[in-house]
Design a protein around this motif. Structure first.
Motif, PDB file in Angstrom:
ATOM      1  N   ARG A 421       0.818  -1.217   0.000  1.00 19.35           N
ATOM      2  CA  ARG A 421       0.000   0.000   0.000  1.00 19.35           C
ATOM      3  C   ARG A 421       0.853   1.269   0.000  1.00 19.35           C
ATOM      4  O   ARG A 421       0.582   2.213   0.729  1.00 19.35           O
ATOM      5  CB  ARG A 421      -0.971   0.006   1.175  1.00 19.35           C
ATOM      6  N   ASP A 424      -2.621   3.454  -3.554  1.00 18.88           N
ATOM      7  CA  ASP A 424      -3.927   2.799  -3.574  1.00 18.88           C
ATOM      8  C   ASP A 424      -4.383   2.641  -5.014  1.00 18.88           C
ATOM      9  O   ASP A 424      -4.157   3.546  -5.845  1.00 18.88           O
ATOM     10  CB  ASP A 424      -4.961   3.622  -2.798  1.00 18.88           C
ATOM     11  N   ARG A 438      -7.221  -1.215   2.309  1.00 15.35           N
ATOM     12  CA  ARG A 438      -7.587   0.123   2.774  1.00 15.35           C
ATOM     13  C   ARG A 438      -8.310   0.093   4.113  1.00 15.35           C
ATOM     14  O   ARG A 438      -8.487   1.148   4.739  1.00 15.35           O
ATOM     15  CB  ARG A 438      -8.439   0.822   1.715  1.00 15.35           C
TER      16      ARG A 438
END
Length: 610
Positions: A421, A424, A438
């Motif tokens: 990450r 994104d 997320r």
């Protein structure tokens, strides 16, 4: 003003510094003004203008108490001394009081400066810590778009300008302001008429200084931007000196430096010209007013039309001559503060930058990795016009190895950056054990992963600290990780073993040695998930063999995503994904992909076997 107040807030709690600073500055100003008001009795004695009747009036007043004003206290004892010891004794008394007044003035001035220095040190330290902390937590894409030298300039040079300019303005805005007010009060007490005549210079000077300040702010902003460009040029040049010399590009780099340096010189010169104009303008206006007072007031005194004695008039002139100094210091400080305000705005801009990737409220903390990573219909673009990945899908089960191969620029590294990450997806989702990335905290997600890249990222520290980076590891743990990474032998051959300093970016080591230290660092972390981004592509054959052995040990019983340039290193992967122009064009095991006629993977294999 908003920027100025916000910068000062970094020294919170402000009352801890400002209260004693303001108090000591106020007391220092009182004694500073008193030094000059004592000229009146001193000159009265010297000019033999002491009025016995007035002295008797002071003696008839009640003895002084704590509520007595400093003037009343002085007048009472002045009259007592004059009555008992005469003119010589009174002269001695006044001189002693002046010396004590100067002593106390400078004592409290010193104490106020100490408070100011403590305030400056705390404000700058907190500001630098805040901007560095905020920068560390910005998303990876921010550092791809920003020049490193610009960031360094903001954290160092700009913060230093804040210290030099903003804090000095605070000193002038309080200490010099109190002194200015004290002088004006003293002048009004001597002659209201002359003081009202004198202060007409204030609005004229104020309007001129305000115009200068506006223009100086623009010059300061341009100067700081030019300085950032210079720092960036230094960083790029010194970091790439091998290329500069290899391409005989010293002249080219020097020309770039001259252009940036000339732009900075012009901005600084323009700023200095305007800043230095404030001081002589204030001084000329002050002297002009003093000359006017001498002409106007002197005429009144000489013609007998004024109530002022000669001693009072001379003292008035002496006090008024001092008014120009704090007034000039205040104008200089506010004009000079524009460079600090411009720097402060650049620092606050960095502090206010919001990371594009951050934890959502209530994000979950991953306790471990149990099942698989699932990439579902993921697309990604660094900006709206450039699509890097399109509809990427694959599953990486626990304990398995997936390899990404393909031409440079196809999107392999971007896929690897999405897993921890660093970015994104712009569409689709990535799941770890069924949880969208997320919805997890970035810290707990990245704690499950170890990353080894093509470029070994090492620090100018000991080998031990580079391997133990971010971990509270023992010497035994570090040495065991180094052995698994085929690094222990060459480390022990270094002058100080594991305590050897390896230089900037590990420049004292070879490429293979740097890579093995990076692998040892990943081994020590012992993560369940590995991301290997072309970890052997930049090495010679002997180094590649040692590094590949270390990687094989590292990958044992781990879930691994490998980006491979040399296909020979990923033949045993559980699945190979061929990525081209942002899409997965082929997938399968090594032997399966070789059977595909006109297949992309087969072409790559053929090219490398030639």
């Amino acid at each position: 003003m908003k920027t100025y107040i916000r910068l000062l807030s970094f020294a919170r709690p402000l009352s801890r510094f400002l209260t004693p600073f303001v108090l000591t500055s106020l007391i220092a100003s009182v004694f500073g003004v008193l030094n000059f008001t004592l000229l009146i009795p001193l000159l009265s004695i010297l000019f033999d203008q002491v009025n016995p009747a007035e002295m008797q009036k002071f003696l008839n007043q009640p003895p002084p108490s704590f509520a007595t004003s400093p003037t009343g206290l002085f007048n009472y004892y002045f009259a007592r001394v004059f009555q008992e010891y005469g003119k010589i004794g009174t002269l001695q008394f006044v001189c002693i009081v002046i010396v004590l007044s100067v002593l106390f003035s400078n004592l409290f001035k010193y104490l106020s400066v100490r408070q100011l220095e403590s305030f400056k040190a705390r404000m700058v330290a907190k500001l630098r810590e805040t901007v560095f902390d905020k920068t560390l937590h910005l998303h990876l894409g921010f550092f791809s778009n920003e020049r490193k030298g610009n960031l360094i300039s903001r954290i160092t040079t700009d913060v230093q300008e804040v210290e030099n300019s903003i804090a000095n303005t605070l000193s002038a805005a309080s200490k010099e302001f109190f002194l200015l007010i004290g002088y004006i009060v003293a002048l009004l007490s001597i002659s209201v008429k002359l003081t009202l005549f004198a202060i007409i210079v204030i609005p004229i000077s104020g309007g001129f200084i305000a115009t200068l300040v506006r223009r100086m702010k623009r010059d300061a902003q341009e100067g700081q931007q030019r300085l950032s460009s210079l720092v960036s040029l230094f960083d790029e040049t010194f970091g790439g000196m091998r290329v500069v010399k290899g391409f005989v590009a010293e002249g080219f780099i020097l020309d770039k430096f001259r252009r940036e340096n000339e732009g900075y010189r012009q901005a600084v010169r323009s700023l200095a010209n305007r800043r230095e104009l404030a001081s002589p303008f204030s001084e000329v206006m002050g002297v002009a007013v003093v000359a006017g007072i001498l002409l106007y007031g002197g005429s009144l005194v000489l013609s007998g039309q004024s109530d002022l004695t000669a001693a009072e008039f001379i003292s008035y002139i002496a006090i008024f001559s001092q008014v120009t100094r704090p007034a000039k210091d205040i104008s200089n400080a506010f004009s000079g503060s524009q460079r600090g305000v411009a720097s402060g705005e650049r620092v606050l801009e960095l502090i206010d930058t919001q990371p594009a990737v951050q934890n959502k409220p209530g994000a979950r903390t991953l306790s471990g990795f149990q099942q698989e990573i699932r990439v579902r219909n993921v697309s990604f673009a660094y900006n709206a016009d450039t699509s890097v990945l399109q509809n990427i899908s694959f599953d990486l089960s626990k304990g398995k190895t997936i390899a990404l191969v393909g031409a440079s620029g196809g999107g392999k590294s971007t896929i690897a950056d999405l897993i921890p990450r660093f970015y994104d997806p712009t569409a689709g989702q990535i799941l770890i054990d069924g949880i969208d990335l997320r919805d997890c905290t970035m810290e707990s997600l990245r704690a499950q992963m170890g990353i080894v890249t093509q470029e070994s990222i090492l620090f100018n520290d000991t080998i031990f600290n580079n391997i133990a980076f971010g971990n509270a590891a023992t010497e035994t743990d570090v040495m065991e990780a180094a052995r698994i990474a085929n690094a222990h032998d060459f480390i022990m051959a270094q002058p100080n073993g594991y305590q050897t300093i390896i230089g900037d970016r590990g420049g004292k080591l070879s490429g293979g040695q740097r890579q093995r230290i990076s692998i040892a660092r990943a081994i020590l972390k012992n993560p369940p998930i590995l991301i290997l981004d072309e970890a052997t592509s930049a090495l010679d054959t002997e180094s590649e063999k040692l590094v590949q052995e270390a990687l094989t040990r590292l990958m044992t019983n781990r879930t691994t995503l490998v980006i491979a340039h040399r296909l020979s290193t990923i033949q045993h992967a559980d699945e190979i994904l061929v990525v081209n122009q942002g899409r997965i064009v082929e997938r399968g095991r090594h032997d399966e992909l070789l059977t595909l006629d006109e297949g992309f993977y087969r072409k790559l294999s053929t090219m490398q076997s030639v």
